[in-house]
Structures are given as C-alpha cells and as structure tokens.
Scaffold this motif. Structure first.
Motif, PDB file in Angstrom:
ATOM      1  N   THR A  65      -8.868   8.205  -4.192  1.00  0.00           N
ATOM      2  CA  THR A  65      -8.842   9.306  -5.157  1.00  0.00           C
ATOM      3  C   THR A  65      -9.437  10.573  -4.538  1.00  0.00           C
ATOM      4  O   THR A  65      -8.921  11.675  -4.720  1.00  0.00           O
TER       5      THR A  65
ATOM      6  N   GLN B 221      -6.974  12.076  -1.875  1.00  0.00           N
ATOM      7  CA  GLN B 221      -5.701  12.621  -2.342  1.00  0.00           C
ATOM      8  C   GLN B 221      -5.759  14.143  -2.381  1.00  0.00           C
ATOM      9  O   GLN B 221      -6.704  14.722  -2.894  1.00  0.00           O
TER      10      GLN B 221
ATOM     11  N   TRP C 190      -0.483   4.457   3.306  1.00  0.00           N
ATOM     12  CA  TRP C 190       0.510   4.943   2.345  1.00  0.00           C
ATOM     13  C   TRP C 190       0.344   6.440   2.102  1.00  0.00           C
ATOM     14  O   TRP C 190       1.302   7.202   2.103  1.00  0.00           O
TER      15      TRP C 190
ATOM     16  N   ALA D  35       8.023  -0.544   3.895  1.00  0.00           N
ATOM     17  CA  ALA D  35       7.967  -0.907   2.474  1.00  0.00           C
ATOM     18  C   ALA D  35       8.006   0.300   1.555  1.00  0.00           C
ATOM     19  O   ALA D  35       8.069   0.139   0.338  1.00  0.00           O
TER      20      ALA D  35
ATOM     21  N   LYS E 164       9.151   8.898  -5.610  1.00  0.00           N
ATOM     22  CA  LYS E 164       9.138   8.200  -6.882  1.00  0.00           C
ATOM     23  C   LYS E 164       9.204   9.196  -8.039  1.00  0.00           C
ATOM     24  O   LYS E 164       8.596  10.261  -8.003  1.00  0.00           O
TER      25      LYS E 164
ATOM     26  N   ARG F 109       6.857   9.533 -14.156  1.00  0.00           N
ATOM     27  CA  ARG F 109       7.110   8.975 -15.487  1.00  0.00           C
ATOM     28  C   ARG F 109       6.519   9.872 -16.551  1.00  0.00           C
ATOM     29  O   ARG F 109       5.332  10.159 -16.543  1.00  0.00           O
TER      30      ARG F 109
ATOM     31  N   MET G  82      -7.004  -3.857  -8.721  1.00  0.00           N
ATOM     32  CA  MET G  82      -7.395  -2.458  -8.485  1.00  0.00           C
ATOM     33  C   MET G  82      -8.143  -1.914  -9.692  1.00  0.00           C
ATOM     34  O   MET G  82      -9.110  -1.176  -9.555  1.00  0.00           O
TER      35      MET G  82
ATOM     36  N   PHE H 158     -11.711  -0.529  -8.682  1.00  0.00           N
ATOM     37  CA  PHE H 158     -11.746   0.914  -8.425  1.00  0.00           C
ATOM     38  C   PHE H 158     -11.204   1.690  -9.612  1.00  0.00           C
ATOM     39  O   PHE H 158     -10.404   1.192 -10.385  1.00  0.00           O
ATOM     40  N   LYS H 159     -11.638   2.943  -9.693  1.00  0.00           N
ATOM     41  CA  LYS H 159     -11.057   3.856 -10.670  1.00  0.00           C
ATOM     42  C   LYS H 159      -9.962   4.630  -9.966  1.00  0.00           C
ATOM     43  O   LYS H 159     -10.224   5.416  -9.059  1.00  0.00           O
ATOM     44  N   LEU H 160      -8.727   4.409 -10.378  1.00  0.00           N
ATOM     45  CA  LEU H 160      -7.611   5.119  -9.749  1.00  0.00           C
ATOM     46  C   LEU H 160      -6.733   5.694 -10.849  1.00  0.00           C
ATOM     47  O   LEU H 160      -6.660   5.149 -11.946  1.00  0.00           O
TER      48      LEU H 160
ATOM     49  N   ASP I 212      -0.721   6.576 -12.065  1.00  0.00           N
ATOM     50  CA  ASP I 212       0.511   6.640 -11.270  1.00  0.00           C
ATOM     51  C   ASP I 212       0.243   6.311  -9.803  1.00  0.00           C
ATOM     52  O   ASP I 212       1.091   5.742  -9.116  1.00  0.00           O
ATOM     53  N   LEU I 213      -0.964   6.620  -9.340  1.00  0.00           N
ATOM     54  CA  LEU I 213      -1.337   6.257  -7.975  1.00  0.00           C
ATOM     55  C   LEU I 213      -1.398   4.738  -7.835  1.00  0.00           C
ATOM     56  O   LEU I 213      -0.883   4.148  -6.881  1.00  0.00           O
TER      57      LEU I 213
ATOM     58  N   ALA J 255       0.149   2.596  -9.680  1.00  0.00           N
ATOM     59  CA  ALA J 255       1.511   2.048  -9.770  1.00  0.00           C
ATOM     60  C   ALA J 255       2.220   2.185  -8.436  1.00  0.00           C
ATOM     61  O   ALA J 255       2.909   1.259  -7.992  1.00  0.00           O
ATOM     62  N   SER J 256       2.039   3.334  -7.744  1.00  0.00           N
ATOM     63  CA  SER J 256       2.692   3.516  -6.446  1.00  0.00           C
ATOM     64  C   SER J 256       2.191   2.490  -5.441  1.00  0.00           C
ATOM     65  O   SER J 256       2.966   1.910  -4.679  1.00  0.00           O
ATOM     66  N   LEU J 257       0.868   2.269  -5.435  1.00  0.00           N
ATOM     67  CA  LEU J 257       0.309   1.291  -4.499  1.00  0.00           C
ATOM     68  C   LEU J 257       0.799  -0.119  -4.824  1.00  0.00           C
ATOM     69  O   LEU J 257       1.098  -0.901  -3.929  1.00  0.00           O
TER      70      LEU J 257
ATOM     71  N   LEU K  27       4.184  -0.474  -3.552  1.00  0.00           N
ATOM     72  CA  LEU K  27       4.147  -0.638  -2.091  1.00  0.00           C
ATOM     73  C   LEU K  27       3.864  -2.094  -1.734  1.00  0.00           C
ATOM     74  O   LEU K  27       4.536  -2.684  -0.881  1.00  0.00           O
TER      75      LEU K  27
END
Lengths: 363, 250
Positions: free
Chosen positions: A29, A32, A54, A84, A90, A93, B104, B108-110, B113-114, B116-118, B121
C-alpha cells in the motif's frame, strides 16, 4: 529531504529509477504510486515477492519501460509473475447502482421464484403421497425400523418439552382469565375458557410450532448433509428412492406422533389450568371436572383433527428443504432456517384456514 | 546454507491408546522439497497438523523458522507458511477469489481492488482461468479446487509450503501438471516444501529428499536413489512395486 522514507522510495536517475529496500506485500500500500515512468533498476532491492513483482511489472508494462538488474532468483520470479499477468489492464469495477427498474425486475424475479418454489414443493408433496400410497399397497416396502426411530426422535423425545410448554400455557390462561372474569363474578367460566382455548387451538398449535422448530430443522439438516456428501445420489444409484427411504419415514412418524403429542399437550394444559384455578379461584378439582365435562367434545375433536395436517406440513417442508441443499455449507444453514420459518408460517396459515372452515361449517 | 526451516524433535502424539508418533525427528531444509511417505495411519497428516500448530503434541518440540510453534504467538509466522489441505479446504461460502484474498485480509490492510488484482495474479500463477475467480468452490472440478487451494496457500508469498496429498484424487494428467506446477513455483518463489503424498510420480518429479514414516518415527530419509537401496520390507515394496516400476521407468 527527510531520510525516513528515502530508504525504499525509488530514486530518480537519468535513465529512469533505481529501486531499493523491500518490495513486498506488507509494504504494498505504501509503495503504490511511488513508481514513475522509465526503466527500472532492481540492483538495490533487498527483498522481492510476487506482490512487489506485480507492482513493478504492471507499472513497467503500462509505460513500456524495461526492468533491469534482477538477480537470477528475481528473474525467475519476475518471469513467473509476468506469465500470469492478465492479458489486458483490469477493468475498474464500479459500485452497482440499483435503478427503480431493476428493483421492479427483482420483485418480478422474486415473485416468479416464489411461484416456482411453490410448484416444486407441491410436486414434492405429490411424490410423497404417491410413495405413501405405494407403501400401503406394498407394506413390505415400508421402512419400519426407520419409522420407529423417527417416531421416537420426533415424538417420544419431544414429550417433556411439549408437556411443560402446555402446562405453563394452561397456568397463564387460567391466571389471566381469572383476573378478567372475576370482575364480572363469572370466575367459574374460567374452566370453559381453558378448555376451549387449550383443546381447540393452543394445545395443538403450540405443539406444532415446537415440533416445527425441533423436527423440521432436524430433517433439513440431516437430509441436507446427506445431500452434500452425495449419499442421496448413492441411494439413487442403488435403485433406492430417496423419498421412500428418507422422506416417507419422517413424514409418517410425524403424522402418527403429532396427534399423540397434541393429546399430551391438551392434558398438560388442562392440568396446569386446573391447578391454577384451584389455587387462584378456589375451583376444586371436582368442580373443574364437572364443568369440563359440560363443554362440547367437538372442541377437542376439532383441535386434534388438525394435528395430522400440521404434521404433513412440517414433515414435507423439512424434508423438501433438506433435498434443496447444494454443495456448500452455507446453503445448509440457510435452508435449515428457511425450513423452520416456512413450517411455522404454514402451520399458522393452515390453522387460520381451519378456523374459517370450521366457522363456515358451524362446528 | 543448510538452514532448517522446520525442526521437529522427539514428537509424541497419542490418541487414546494409539501412539501415532513416538519420538519423531524430522527436518525441512531451506529451499528443498521434502516428500513424506508412509502407510495409511502412520501419522503423516498428524505430523503436518503438528507442524502448523493444529495438533498439540503430547511431547516434543516443533520449531518453524526458529519459532516454537507450541508456545509462541503464531500471528507473524502464519504469514510465512502456507498450508494446503487435502481437497483444498476452501471456504465454501466464499468465491475462489475471496478465498485467496482471505489470508491477505487477515494479515494486511490492502485496498479491495489491489487485493483482488493480487488474488487474480495468484490464481493465474497456479494455472486457473480468469473466470474461475468468481466461481464458488462447489462449482469447480477436483483438480481446480486443488489449484485454488494452492493459490490460497501461496497468497502471502510464504517461505514454507505444506501440502497434504496434493495430487490425491486427480487424474494422471492433472496430477503431473500439478507436479510441474509445484516444481516451477518452488523455483520462482524460492519455497521450501513439505509434501505429504502417496504418489510415487510426485516423489519422482518434485522431491529432493524423501522421509519414510513407520512405527511412529522417521524410518529413513534420503534421495529417491537411496530409497531404492533400502532393505526394509515396506520401503522395498513401496519403491519396487509394480506402480513404482511404472513411475520410475525401469
């Protein structure tokens, strides 16, 4: 510059950026948005995991930049992550906004589903009746052991709770009734009040509600977990009919036992009411008996006649919902609670229908 | 270099009068794939459960990454191992993507959408098609469930991966794909793998070292080549049976 954050922030170089520190999930986080366009140099990285890879790769792909300076292990990881990555960026949403039209659509679907559900359960009821008729024609096909087991489970084992409940209801009615009737000096009519309310309505209705809570849930849970573990399918492959093996014994057990439980509830309710009238109003057991015998026996008959109908409602709904269970554990819980709610609701609905019917018939 | 990431010493597990482990010692070294085999009832799964702290042993010590599993707070360690149970043990009320997101969420605090992307992956890394993420576990085939279980085990990039019979119940093609997958992921993610299995093909394809459990202890450890020379009757018939010959190609 504050040195605190510089440890892992990408440092700008003429060719692009040089990363340092840990690029791992725990810091994702914070990381990013720190990456910029341009080639990325990894030589300063101390740690890299798939999440970090990623982040670096999605950024690099967006800007078309290169990633340099990876160790052999990091190269393997980057390759695995790159292979992958989803083909296109993406899609974001959006939170779904429900329009009025969609709401109406949902109501329509809900109504259609409810109608379809009603049709299915009616069909299921027909199936049970057909198997019942079949077992009358061929009594050897009746599963006696199972039937007796379920009679004990749903009937005998429910006696203490049903009797206690009815006893307490008898006390409540006597107590409340006495209070009101005393104002008119008509205490002795408390016997009629108890007799009619317990025998005609409350005894059997409350028994049915308790049994719906006890047995409809037990039926759904038992048949549902068998469905989940494919035991129901195993029965079918053996040429056994699940309705005949699982459903019929349960429904028949309730059919036979609910009137008995209703009778026990009636007796316990009268006992409770009688004791309370004796204690509160001084109506002796002898007097109570005399007045009781004066009330019309049809009240008792009307009450007990409803029991088999309630039994079928509870049994069929419990078993039907059990057979609706799908593969996951959540559906088992959801359908168990639905079975109980539906069974109780349908019992009360049936009771109301009976009231109208008996009133019209003048019974 | 030969650091032990898992160190089990003198493990004793009893169930009533049945002694499953009786002074068992076993090590998992960093970067290796250790295959654990043994007849049914020799306590392979119990051993795995003891290592991750699900089974409290009657005696002995279990250390994972230097942390005593029996006494220490495992919150931090749980992020450093991933467990895949038989048949995946996916949460049936969550979609496959949500299953992978679950670890996750806990650690962790995520941003959603991040996360979901991980998760997507990870699902792609274990070879699941993109549309599988939105499905529920009950909609998946056995092989896909195992892959989803592996994706969940890998969600936090663990250092240690513990797998309980990952290829049991899979068809030979799916099983061999799974073997390849584990070997590839182990390379890419630098994993140490503790692999409980019955499958001699898996041992052949993925394992550096094999440990044979018998009589509540580790009977013998070594490479597959060394196993072939062991005289113990059970080990001999395991590695020289008709299936073994077919798998090992001799």
């Amino acid at each position: 510059m504050p040195p605190a954050s510089s440890q892992t922030d990408p440092a700008q170089t003429p060719e692009g950026q040089k990363l340092s520190g840990d690029f791992v999930l725990a810091r994702l986080t914070a990381l990013q948005g720190t990456l910029t366009e341009g080639d990325t140099d990894l030589t300063g990285l101390t740690k890299l995991d798939t999440a970090g890879a990623w982040l670096i790769l999605t950024e690099a792909r967006r800007s078309g930049a290169l990633v340099n300076g990876a160790t052999p292990a990091q190269t393997l990881l980057l390759k695995a992550v790159k292979d992958a990555l989803p083909a296109e960026a993406k899609s974001v949403r959006k939170p779904r906004h429900v329009h009025l039209l969609e709401r109406i659509d949902q109501i329509g679907h809900g109504t259609a589903d409810a109608a379809a559900g009603l049709a299915r359960i009616t069909g299921f009821f027909g199936q049970v009746v057909a198997r019942f008729a079949g077992s009358l024609l061929h009594p050897a096909r009746l599963r006696v052991t199972s039937l007796v087991f379920h009679m004990q489970e749903t009937g005998l084992n429910a006696v203490p709770i049903v009797a206690l409940m009815a006893f307490l209801i008898g006390i409540v009615i006597a107590y409340q009734g006495a209070d009101q009737l005393r104002q008119f000096g008509a205490e002795v009519f408390v016997v009629d009040l108890i007799a009619i309310s317990v025998l005609r309505e409350l005894g059997i209705l409350l028994t049915a509600i308790i049994v719906a809570g006890r047995s409809a849930s037990a039926f759904t849970a038992a048949i549902g977990s068998m469905k989940m573990r494919e035991e129901v399918d195993a029965l079918r492959t053996l040429g056994l009919d699940p309705v005949e093996v699982l459903v019929l014994p349960r429904v028949m057990a309730l059919f036979l036992m609910l009137p008995v439980l209703g009778l026990i509830a009636d007796l316990a309710g009268l006992l409770g009411g009688g004791l309370m009238s004796w204690y509160e109003l001084g109506i002796s057991p002898g007097m109570f008996r005399t007045r009781l015998l004066d009330t019309d026996v049809t009240h008792f008959l009307v009450g007990i006649a409803k029991a088999p109908f309630f039994a079928v409602i509870i049994g069929v709904i419990g078993c039907f919902q059990g057979l609706q269970v799908e593969g996951n554990a959540e559906s088992l819980g959801r359908l168990t609670s639905r079975a109980v709610v539906q069974a109780i609701f349908m019992v009360i609905l049936a009771d109301a229908t009976f009231s109208i019917f008996f009133a019209a018939a003048g019974v | 270099m030969m650091e032990n990431v898992v160190e089990v010493r003198g493990l004793v597990n009893k169930f009533g009068t049945a002694v499953v482990q009786n002074g068992l010692d076993i090590d998992l070294m960093r970067g290796e794939v250790l295959g654990v085999v043994g007849a049914s009832g020799t306590g392979k799964s119990v051993l795995l459960r003891s290592i991750v702290g699900l089974q409290k042993p009657d005696a002995g010590s279990v250390k994972v990454l230097g942390v005593d599993v029996l006494t220490a707070d495992l919150k931090a360690t749980r992020a450093r191992w991933g467990v895949m149970f038989q048949d995946g043990a996916l949460f049936s009320a969550l979609t496959v993507r949500e299953n992978v997101e679950a670890p996750m969420r806990v650690q962790f605090k995520l941003a959603p959408d991040l996360r979901a992307s991980l998760a997507d992956l990870k699902l792609a890394m274990v070879g699941l098609p993109p549309k599988a993420g939105a499905l529920y576990p009950s909609d998946l085939s056995g092989g896909m469930r195992k892959r989803a279980g592996l994706a969940r085990a890998l969600a936090l990039d663990p250092e240690i991966l513990l797998l309980d019979e990952p290829t049991a119940g899979l068809d030979p093609i799916a099983a061999s794909e799974f073997d390849t997958l584990i070997a590839a992921l182990r390379q890419a993610l630098n994993l140490s793998v503790f692999l409980v299995t019955h499958d001699i093909d898996t041992l052949h394809a993925t394992c550096d070292r094999i440990a044979v459990l018998a009589g509540g202890k580790v009977l013998v450890t070594g490479t597959l080549a060394e196993m072939l020379k062991v005289a113990d009757p059970w080990v001999h018939s395991y590695f020289h049976g008709p299936r073994a010959h077919a798998a090992l190609g001799d």
